[in-house]
Write an enzyme that holds these catalytic residues in place. Structure first.
Site, PDB file in Angstrom:
ATOM      1  N   ILE A  14       0.838  -1.204   0.000  1.00 24.54           N
ATOM      2  CA  ILE A  14       0.000   0.000   0.000  1.00 24.54           C
ATOM      3  C   ILE A  14       0.871   1.251   0.000  1.00 24.54           C
ATOM      4  O   ILE A  14       0.595   2.218  -0.707  1.00 24.54           O
ATOM      5  CB  ILE A  14      -0.944  -0.012   1.232  1.00 24.54           C
ATOM      6  CG1 ILE A  14      -2.003  -1.120   1.085  1.00 24.54           C
ATOM      7  CG2 ILE A  14      -1.622   1.346   1.406  1.00 24.54           C
ATOM      8  CD1 ILE A  14      -2.890  -1.292   2.321  1.00 24.54           C
ATOM      9  N   GLN A 141     -10.674  -8.541  15.018  1.00 24.30           N
ATOM     10  CA  GLN A 141     -10.409  -9.716  14.169  1.00 24.30           C
ATOM     11  C   GLN A 141      -9.842 -10.825  15.038  1.00 24.30           C
ATOM     12  O   GLN A 141      -8.908 -10.587  15.813  1.00 24.30           O
ATOM     13  CB  GLN A 141      -9.426  -9.347  13.051  1.00 24.30           C
ATOM     14  CG  GLN A 141      -8.864 -10.525  12.262  1.00 24.30           C
ATOM     15  CD  GLN A 141      -9.920 -11.324  11.533  1.00 24.30           C
ATOM     16  OE1 GLN A 141     -10.840 -10.765  10.931  1.00 24.30           O
ATOM     17  NE2 GLN A 141      -9.838 -12.641  11.601  1.00 24.30           N
ATOM     18  N   TYR A 147      -2.945  -6.203  16.913  1.00 23.36           N
ATOM     19  CA  TYR A 147      -3.122  -5.383  15.708  1.00 23.36           C
ATOM     20  C   TYR A 147      -4.407  -4.548  15.807  1.00 23.36           C
ATOM     21  O   TYR A 147      -4.421  -3.357  15.486  1.00 23.36           O
ATOM     22  CB  TYR A 147      -3.166  -6.311  14.497  1.00 23.36           C
ATOM     23  CG  TYR A 147      -3.160  -5.648  13.149  1.00 23.36           C
ATOM     24  CD1 TYR A 147      -1.964  -5.340  12.502  1.00 23.36           C
ATOM     25  CD2 TYR A 147      -4.345  -5.359  12.491  1.00 23.36           C
ATOM     26  CE1 TYR A 147      -1.958  -4.747  11.245  1.00 23.36           C
ATOM     27  CE2 TYR A 147      -4.346  -4.767  11.235  1.00 23.36           C
ATOM     28  CZ  TYR A 147      -3.157  -4.464  10.612  1.00 23.36           C
ATOM     29  OH  TYR A 147      -3.155  -3.884   9.366  1.00 23.36           O
ATOM     30  N   GLY A 178      -9.694  -2.153   4.086  1.00 22.82           N
ATOM     31  CA  GLY A 178     -10.116  -3.529   4.305  1.00 22.82           C
ATOM     32  C   GLY A 178      -8.985  -4.452   3.897  1.00 22.82           C
ATOM     33  O   GLY A 178      -7.806  -4.093   3.999  1.00 22.82           O
TER      34      GLY A 178
HETATM   35  N1  CAA Z   1     -13.980 -16.940  14.572  1.00 23.90           N
HETATM   36  C1  CAA Z   1     -14.160 -17.991  15.406  1.00 23.90           C
HETATM   37  N2  CAA Z   1     -13.296 -19.006  15.498  1.00 23.90           N
HETATM   38  C2  CAA Z   1     -12.210 -18.981  14.723  1.00 23.90           C
HETATM   39  C3  CAA Z   1     -11.976 -17.923  13.822  1.00 23.90           C
HETATM   40  C4  CAA Z   1     -12.931 -16.888  13.762  1.00 23.90           C
HETATM   41  N3  CAA Z   1     -12.772 -15.842  12.921  1.00 23.90           N
HETATM   42  N4  CAA Z   1     -10.815 -18.169  13.190  1.00 23.90           N
HETATM   43  C5  CAA Z   1     -10.354 -19.339  13.676  1.00 23.90           C
HETATM   44  N5  CAA Z   1     -11.199 -19.821  14.593  1.00 23.90           N
HETATM   45  C6  CAA Z   1     -11.079 -21.068  15.324  1.00 23.90           C
HETATM   46  C7  CAA Z   1     -10.808 -22.245  14.425  1.00 23.90           C
HETATM   47  O1  CAA Z   1     -12.004 -22.723  13.880  1.00 23.90           O
HETATM   48  C8  CAA Z   1     -10.169 -23.228  15.375  1.00 23.90           C
HETATM   49  O2  CAA Z   1     -11.175 -23.822  16.160  1.00 23.90           O
HETATM   50  P1  CAA Z   1     -11.086 -25.356  16.598  1.00 23.90           P
HETATM   51  O3  CAA Z   1      -9.786 -25.491  17.302  1.00 23.90           O
HETATM   52  O4  CAA Z   1     -12.268 -25.520  17.483  1.00 23.90           O
HETATM   53  O5  CAA Z   1     -11.158 -26.129  15.319  1.00 23.90           O
HETATM   54  C9  CAA Z   1      -9.390 -22.313  16.270  1.00 23.90           C
HETATM   55  O6  CAA Z   1      -9.951 -21.020  16.174  1.00 23.90           O
HETATM   56  C10 CAA Z   1      -7.931 -22.231  15.872  1.00 23.90           C
HETATM   57  O7  CAA Z   1      -7.314 -21.680  16.954  1.00 23.90           O
HETATM   58  P2  CAA Z   1      -5.768 -21.813  17.127  1.00 23.90           P
HETATM   59  O8  CAA Z   1      -5.387 -21.274  18.441  1.00 23.90           O
HETATM   60  O9  CAA Z   1      -5.310 -23.187  16.771  1.00 23.90           O
HETATM   61  O10 CAA Z   1      -5.296 -20.805  16.048  1.00 23.90           O
HETATM   62  P3  CAA Z   1      -4.215 -20.991  14.929  1.00 23.90           P
HETATM   63  O11 CAA Z   1      -2.890 -21.015  15.586  1.00 23.90           O
HETATM   64  O12 CAA Z   1      -4.601 -22.075  14.007  1.00 23.90           O
HETATM   65  O13 CAA Z   1      -4.321 -19.617  14.114  1.00 23.90           O
HETATM   66  C11 CAA Z   1      -4.995 -17.435  13.553  1.00 23.90           C
HETATM   67  C12 CAA Z   1      -5.280 -18.686  14.388  1.00 23.90           C
HETATM   68  C13 CAA Z   1      -3.537 -16.998  13.676  1.00 23.90           C
HETATM   69  C14 CAA Z   1      -5.844 -16.337  14.075  1.00 23.90           C
HETATM   70  C15 CAA Z   1      -5.304 -17.748  12.075  1.00 23.90           C
HETATM   71  O14 CAA Z   1      -6.619 -18.205  11.991  1.00 23.90           O
HETATM   72  C16 CAA Z   1      -5.186 -16.536  11.202  1.00 23.90           C
HETATM   73  O15 CAA Z   1      -4.097 -16.177  10.754  1.00 23.90           O
HETATM   74  N6  CAA Z   1      -6.301 -15.827  10.940  1.00 23.90           N
HETATM   75  C17 CAA Z   1      -6.313 -14.659  10.109  1.00 23.90           C
HETATM   76  C18 CAA Z   1      -6.118 -13.436  10.921  1.00 23.90           C
HETATM   77  C19 CAA Z   1      -6.270 -12.241  10.029  1.00 23.90           C
HETATM   78  O16 CAA Z   1      -7.289 -11.992   9.419  1.00 23.90           O
HETATM   79  N7  CAA Z   1      -5.223 -11.431   9.951  1.00 23.90           N
HETATM   80  C20 CAA Z   1      -5.255 -10.301   9.097  1.00 23.90           C
HETATM   81  C21 CAA Z   1      -3.933 -10.092   8.494  1.00 23.90           C
HETATM   82  S1  CAA Z   1      -3.971  -8.865   7.227  1.00 23.90           S
HETATM   83  C22 CAA Z   1      -4.172  -7.434   8.045  1.00 23.90           C
HETATM   84  O17 CAA Z   1      -4.159  -7.346   9.234  1.00 23.90           O
HETATM   85  C23 CAA Z   1      -4.341  -6.222   7.173  1.00 23.90           C
HETATM   86  C24 CAA Z   1      -5.569  -5.498   7.501  1.00 23.90           C
HETATM   87  O18 CAA Z   1      -5.482  -4.415   8.058  1.00 23.90           O
HETATM   88  C25 CAA Z   1      -6.871  -6.026   7.098  1.00 23.90           C
END
Ligand code: CAA
Length: 240
Positions: A14, A141, A147, A178
């Site tokens: 960006i 999030q 963050y 977004g």
């Molecule tokens: N809501 C509810 N539950 C969720 C969820 C959500 N949004 N996302 C994951 N879970 C749940 C999974 O289903 C899983 O559940 P079970 O264990 O019951 O199956 C559990 O959470 C996984 O938990 P963990 O502790 O094992 O998590 P992980 O180590 O696998 O990773 C995480 C979790 C790091 C958050 C990963 O899901 C991830 O990277 N998510 C994306 C986060 C994201 O959107 N980041 C944005 C980056 S870009 C940015 O930030 C730019 C911007 O400004 C937009």
């Protein structure tokens, strides 16, 4: 004389699009970067934009850089606080270093660079500051308490500083992007990212240029009555 614009994290993603857009508006752009020398040198060679390497989370390093830029290029009248990092993980897995790194880089940097340029803008009776927040600072999030806190902090910081700058001709605004197609978003696990894209009414990730367009608008000389606002650019994913 063209106004000098400093864009942090301005050589990739960006930030690179913002640097390009401000240059196209006739600004003298200076792009900061933190670590990726190869990308920064390629960006500088391609665009002719000067690049400066310093750590935006380090006040002393910022002080040195602002001094240097002011002497070499001129006083900074446009500041875009764009540099940001993620250290995602659920709270259970987030150690204190992940918290500190994100708060210091994403939010601490806004303090550092605003603090170091604001007096100069006051003296010039002109300033444009744009802080890059996030949809995740507005809506939260899963896996991002660090963050989301930092980006939410940016939105509050912006509204407070806007009140301090208004009578000196300084506007302070935020953009809340977004999910934009950058390295940061591409690092999100594929299955998670697909679910996120499915929730974007526009049906696609944003482009870096979508955000740069907003920065160009907010930093225009005649955008002097727009201050303290947050412009959401997110394809309709969150309406705030
Ligand atoms: N809501 C509810 N539950 C969720 C969820 C959500 N949004 N996302 C994951 N879970 C749940 C999974 O289903 C899983 O559940 P079970 O264990 O019951 O199956 C559990 O959470 C996984 O938990 P963990 O502790 O094992 O998590 P992980 O180590 O696998 O990773 C995480 C979790 C790091 C958050 C990963 O899901 C991830 O990277 N998510 C994306 C986060 C994201 O959107 N980041 C944005 C980056 S870009 C940015 O930030 C730019 C911007 O400004 C937009």
């Amino acid at each position: 004389m063209a106004r000098v614009a400093l864009v942090t994290g301005g050589t990739r993603g960006i930030g690179a699009a913002i640097s390009r857009a401000l240059k196209a508006q006739g600004r003298t752009v200076v792009a900061n970067y933190g670590g990726n020398d190869t990308a920064a040198q390629a960006f500088a060679a391609e665009t002719g934009i000067k690049v400066y390497k310093f750590d935006v989370s380090d006040f002393a390093a910022c002080q040195e850089a602002v001094k240097h830029i002011t002497a070499e290029i001129g006083p900074i009248e446009i500041l875009v606080n764009n540099a940001g990092i993620t250290r995602d993980g659920t709270l259970a897995k987030m150690d204190r270093t992940m918290w500190d790194a994100v708060l210091d880089t994403n939010l601490g940097s806004c303090y550092n660079l605003c603090k170091l340029t604001f007096d100069g803008m006051r003296a010039q009776k002109f300033g444009r500051i744009v802080n890059i927040g996030s949809i995740n600072g507005q809506a939260g999030q899963y896996g991002q308490v660090n963050y989301a806190a930092a980006k939410s902090g940016i939105h509050g910081f912006t509204k407070a500083l806007a009140q301090e700058g208004a009578r000196f001709g300084i506007t302070v605004n935020a953009i809340a992007p977004g999910y934009v197609d950058t390295d940061m978003v591409r690092a999100v696990p594929g299955d998670v990212l697909q679910k996120i894209i499915a929730r974007i009414p526009a049906g696609r990730l944003g482009k870096a240029e979508d955000i740069a367009r907003g920065v160009a608008f907010l930093t225009a000389d005649d955008a002097d009555f727009v201050t303290g606002s947050t412009l959401s650019i997110n394809g309709g994913q969150h309406m705030y």
